[in-house]
Design an enzyme around this catalytic site. Sequence first.
Site, PDB file in Angstrom:
ATOM      1  N   TYR A 279       0.763  -1.098   0.009  1.00 41.30           N
ATOM      2  CA  TYR A 279       0.000   0.068   0.060  1.00 41.30           C
ATOM      3  C   TYR A 279       0.777   1.288  -0.072  1.00 41.30           C
ATOM      4  O   TYR A 279       0.765   2.002  -0.992  1.00 41.30           O
ATOM      5  CB  TYR A 279      -0.763   0.014   1.287  1.00 41.30           C
ATOM      6  CG  TYR A 279      -1.529   1.348   1.351  1.00 41.30           C
ATOM      7  CD1 TYR A 279      -2.515   1.683   0.697  1.00 41.30           C
ATOM      8  CD2 TYR A 279      -1.230   2.023   2.560  1.00 41.30           C
ATOM      9  CE1 TYR A 279      -3.203   3.077   0.705  1.00 41.30           C
ATOM     10  CE2 TYR A 279      -2.008   3.438   2.759  1.00 41.30           C
ATOM     11  CZ  TYR A 279      -2.844   3.714   1.858  1.00 41.30           C
ATOM     12  OH  TYR A 279      -3.445   4.820   1.666  1.00 41.30           O
TER      13      TYR A 279
HETATM   14  O1  LIG Z   1      -2.275   6.984   7.852  1.00 37.90           O
HETATM   15  C1  LIG Z   1      -2.472   6.565   6.740  1.00 37.90           C
HETATM   16  O2  LIG Z   1      -1.990   6.830   5.756  1.00 37.90           O
HETATM   17  C2  LIG Z   1      -3.084   5.291   6.809  1.00 37.90           C
HETATM   18  O3  LIG Z   1      -4.119   5.345   8.087  1.00 37.90           O
HETATM   19  C3  LIG Z   1      -4.639   4.426   8.154  1.00 37.90           C
HETATM   20  O4  LIG Z   1      -3.590   2.926   8.395  1.00 37.90           O
HETATM   21  P1  LIG Z   1      -3.466   2.596   9.985  1.00 37.90           P
HETATM   22  O5  LIG Z   1      -2.711   3.762  10.561  1.00 37.90           O
HETATM   23  O6  LIG Z   1      -2.848   1.388   9.923  1.00 37.90           O
HETATM   24  O7  LIG Z   1      -4.911   2.549  10.565  1.00 37.90           O
HETATM   25  P2  LIG Z   1      -5.851   1.175  11.045  1.00 37.90           P
HETATM   26  O8  LIG Z   1      -5.858   0.072  10.324  1.00 37.90           O
HETATM   27  O9  LIG Z   1      -7.028   1.768  11.809  1.00 37.90           O
HETATM   28  O10 LIG Z   1      -4.711   0.967  12.512  1.00 37.90           O
HETATM   29  C4  LIG Z   1      -4.523   1.764  13.390  1.00 37.90           C
HETATM   30  C5  LIG Z   1      -3.450   1.231  14.621  1.00 37.90           C
HETATM   31  O11 LIG Z   1      -4.377   0.153  15.157  1.00 37.90           O
HETATM   32  C6  LIG Z   1      -3.376  -0.920  15.251  1.00 37.90           C
HETATM   33  N1  LIG Z   1      -4.085  -2.129  15.105  1.00 37.90           N
HETATM   34  C7  LIG Z   1      -4.988  -2.288  14.111  1.00 37.90           C
HETATM   35  C8  LIG Z   1      -5.728  -3.432  13.842  1.00 37.90           C
HETATM   36  C9  LIG Z   1      -5.729  -4.653  15.017  1.00 37.90           C
HETATM   37  O12 LIG Z   1      -6.506  -5.600  14.841  1.00 37.90           O
HETATM   38  N2  LIG Z   1      -4.956  -4.291  16.150  1.00 37.90           N
HETATM   39  C10 LIG Z   1      -4.322  -3.113  16.139  1.00 37.90           C
HETATM   40  O13 LIG Z   1      -3.722  -2.738  17.249  1.00 37.90           O
HETATM   41  C11 LIG Z   1      -2.591  -0.694  13.999  1.00 37.90           C
HETATM   42  O14 LIG Z   1      -1.360  -1.599  14.060  1.00 37.90           O
HETATM   43  C12 LIG Z   1      -2.299   0.784  13.862  1.00 37.90           C
HETATM   44  O15 LIG Z   1      -1.313   1.282  14.726  1.00 37.90           O
HETATM   45  C13 LIG Z   1      -5.560   3.699   7.005  1.00 37.90           C
HETATM   46  O16 LIG Z   1      -6.385   2.338   7.098  1.00 37.90           O
HETATM   47  C14 LIG Z   1      -4.907   3.897   5.784  1.00 37.90           C
HETATM   48  O17 LIG Z   1      -5.585   3.927   4.656  1.00 37.90           O
HETATM   49  C15 LIG Z   1      -4.178   5.257   5.647  1.00 37.90           C
HETATM   50  O18 LIG Z   1      -3.384   5.167   4.492  1.00 37.90           O
END
Ligand SMILES: O=C(O)[C@H]1O[C@H](OP(=O)(O)OP(=O)(O)OC[C@H]2O[C@@H](n3ccc(=O)[nH]c3=O)[C@H](O)[C@@H]2O)[C@H](O)[C@@H](O)[C@@H]1O
Length: 469
Positions: A272
Site C-alpha cells: 500500500y
Molecule cells: O495514515 C495513513 O496513511 C493510513 O492510515 C490508516 O492506516 P493505519 O494507521 O494502519 O490505521 P488502522 O488500520 O486503523 O490501524 C490503527 C492502529 O491500530 C493498530 N491495530 C490495527 C488492527 C488491529 O487489529 N489491532 C491493532 O492494534 C495498527 O497497528 C495501527 O497502529 C488507513 O487505514 C490507511 O488507509 C491510511 O493510508
Amino acid sequence: MMDGSPSTPGKFKMEKPSHHHHFHHHPSTARLLLRWHHSSPLSKFAFWAFLAIAVFAALFLLSPRPPSAEADPPPSSSLGGAASGNGGQHRRSLRTASWGGPAWEKRVRSSARIRRQLGGFSVLVTGAAGFVGTHVSAALKKRGDGVLGLDCFNDYYDPSLKRARQALLQRAGVFVVEGDVNDALLLRKLFDVVPFTHVMHLAAQAGVRYAMTNPASYVHSNVAGLVSLLEAAKSADPQPALVWASSSSVYGLNSKVPFSESDRTDRPASLYAATKKAGEEIAHVYNHIYGLSITGLRFFTVYGPWGRPDMAYFFFTRNILSGKPISIFEGPGHATVARDFTYIDDIVRGCVAALDTAGKSTGSGGKKRGPAPLRVYNLGNTSPVPVADLVSILEKLLGVKAIRRVVKMPRNGDVQFTHANISLAQRELGYHPATNLRTGLKRFVRWYLQYYQPNLVNKRGSKSGSSSS
Ligand SMILES: O=C(O)[C@H]1O[C@H](OP(=O)(O)OP(=O)(O)OC[C@H]2O[C@@H](n3ccc(=O)[nH]c3=O)[C@H](O)[C@@H]2O)[C@H](O)[C@@H](O)[C@@H]1O
C-alpha cells in the site's frame, strides 16, 4: 482473520465439486433419478432453466471482485461506466456502459455548476462516496463550489455505507457518477462536459494490511488509476489543478520523529505504502512533462463519523459493543504501537486549503507552457496516541469494557509509530488541527450508535433526555 477484515476476492469459497458421487450406491439418489425419468417435459424444462440460471449466477459471483475501496470505481446501477478491471483480473459486469446522454450530461453539469460569486471552483472529486471524499464533497458544495463525484462503489467494505454517503451527497446536490478512474472514456467524457478547475483525487485502494490479501487491487487503483486520471487531466483544456491523497505510510521504516516532508520515504513497509509512494513519483512526472499543478497530501490515520469499517477504531467499536475480543498490537519488547490519529474535519480543512492554494496548471491539451507547482504536505494531528489508549477512550464512551488481546504486531505492513510534523502545512495551508482524539471519538461514537443502533439510541435518548453533546 480479524473481524474487521474487509470483504475480499477470496471471500467466495468455492465448494469442492461433488460430482464424483457414486449415485448407483445411493438408494435415495436412485429414487430421484427414477422420478426424473417419469417427470413431465415441463418440469424437466424448469429444471434445466433453473440449472442454467444457477450456473450463470455462480459464474458472475465467482468472477474476481473489483479492486479499490475508499474511493475509486467500477460500475453498476443505471449510471455505471464501462467494466472495471483489477490488474489482470477483470470483473465481469452484466451491465453495459450506460453513462452519457443528454439527461446524464445535464445532471453532471448541474452538479458541477459553481454557485458562488467570486473565484468559485468546479471540482471533480474521485472517491466521493468514500469516507474523506464524502466529507470534502459536502464541504465544497456547502461553500458554493461545483462538485461532481465519481466512485466505483466496490465491496472492499460494506457498499451500503457508501450508498448511504451517496444519498447524503445527493441531498446536498452532489451527483456521484458511478464509474472507475481507470475508465479513460468516461473520464474524457467528464472533462468534455465540464471544464473542471480542480480535481480532488481520493479514489484509492486504502488499508495497509489488506495489501497482502489483494495486491493487484492496489496496483489497479493507486497506480493505474492515478495514471489514468493524470492522463485525462493533462489532456483536458483547461488543465485542472490536482490535489490527491497520499499517505503517512510512505514514511515506512523512517525512525526520525516527527516525520517531515523532507524525510526519507524510500523504505515502505507495505505494498500500500509503495503504491502511494509510486503515486508521488508519478505526480512528479506529470508535473514535469505536462505542467500539471499537483499537491499530494499525506493523511495520518483519519477517523470520524461516516468512517471506514476496515479501520481499527471502527471495528474495535463494533467488537467492543458485541462482546468480541479485540487484538491490540505491540512492538518488539512490548513496545507501544501508536498513531497520529487525525480527525476528519481537520483533514477536510486541510484538503480545502490545498485546493484554495493550488497554483494553476500551465499546460493545455497535453502541452506544457511553463513550470507549475508540485507540493506535498503532511496532514496529521502531531499528537500520537497509543492504540491501547484509543481502546480506553472507546471503552469509556461506549460504557463497555473491551476484551483485550495484546498480540505481537504481525508482519503485515504496519509500522510501529507515526507522528506528523505539520509545520509546512501550517505555514502554507494555514492548517491547524483542532480536535483531540477524545473529542473526535466522541463524535464518531455518537454517529456510530445513531447509524447502526438507532432504536437503542432513541430509547436511551428518551430515558436520559439527550445522548448528544
Ligand atoms: O495514515 C495513513 O496513511 C493510513 O492510515 C490508516 O492506516 P493505519 O494507521 O494502519 O490505521 P488502522 O488500520 O486503523 O490501524 C490503527 C492502529 O491500530 C493498530 N491495530 C490495527 C488492527 C488491529 O487489529 N489491532 C491493532 O492494534 C495498527 O497497528 C495501527 O497502529 C488507513 O487505514 C490507511 O488507509 C491510511 O493510508
